[in-house]
Scaffold this active site. Sequence first.
Site, short mmCIF file in Angstrom:
data_model
loop_
_atom_site.label_atom_id
_atom_site.label_comp_id
_atom_site.label_asym_id
_atom_site.label_seq_id
_atom_site.Cartn_x
_atom_site.Cartn_y
_atom_site.Cartn_z
CB CYS A 133 -0.63 -1.46 3.83
SG CYS A 133 -1.35 -2.35 5.23
CB CYS A 136 1.32 -3.02 6.51
SG CYS A 136 0.00 -3.96 5.75
CG ASP A 137 4.28 -0.44 5.79
OD1 ASP A 137 4.75 -1.46 6.32
OD2 ASP A 137 4.03 -0.34 4.57
#
Length: 318
Positions: A133, A136-137
């Site tokens: 992701c 997300c990261d």
Amino acid sequence: MAKSYDVVIIGAGPGGMTAALYASRANLSVAMIDRGIYGGQMNNTAAIENYPGFKSIMGPDLAQQMYDSSINFGAEYVYGSVESIEDKGQTKLIKTDSDEIEATVVIIASGSEYKKLGIPGEHDYGGKGVSYCAVCDGAFFRNKHVVVIGGGDSAIEEASYLAGIVDHVTVIHRRDQLRAQQVIQDRAFANDKIDFVWNTNVTEVVGDDMKVTGVKVVNNQTHEASTIETSGVFIYVGLLPMTEPFKNLNITDKDGWIKTNEQMETAVPGIYAIGDVRKKELRQITTAVGEGGIAGQQAFKYVESHKDETNKPGVTQK
């Protein structure tokens, strides 16, 4: 006693939320069950540019707007993980990790998850540089070099997203051309912060005790092995249907995808399937929404016909 609804929807992604909207607007009692936040993979998407009505919208923002609509007519959101469905004929019994729920209709919208490479180091460095992701990261790798593995829409869209955060992105693909839509490819090829390594398989993720430091690769044409230094590894190599709890119903194919007709009906009366969990070619927000509308309307017809049957003379309701 188990809670009872006209319709239970397993999954609160775009398809599930649309089905909830249609079914609840038809005055049915509806529950959406999901083990995570509503919106599904939209929450892991930066800018969505192919959903009608929006030139561009952030994934989490679209998820929130859809959710607000989905509960506007009384649909409930239930947090939980579905473990099984039992077909009891006139009703279905849904068992979760904390409860049992009865429904006349079940709509499966459980979606899919990112496929793993299954190579050494992938699991060991999860959360230490391996990710599925970018939204997300990606911020953890600001001003660093990362690799993206894959050649489809998700891989190339996320490579372009990462290029706006990190120092450089290397896309590693096992073929000599991408599978992503042309407009997505063009955007990536025009970005001087993205380069491509073709005809190459990643064989191992390597690192130290704390973090990823590189990936071992092999050219599948020349068989030459090498190591690419990197701080992050983002993997996008396909999807797996999240259908394990439904295998007992015999509604999946050999790969786990649920088979339906154009009315989203499975082989079990009263059980429908929509979205990324279905066996189909195009998996997009727009297709999930369309299927959700069909399933919600079909659920209304099924519940009404079920009422007609149980109200016939000589039929005892249970």
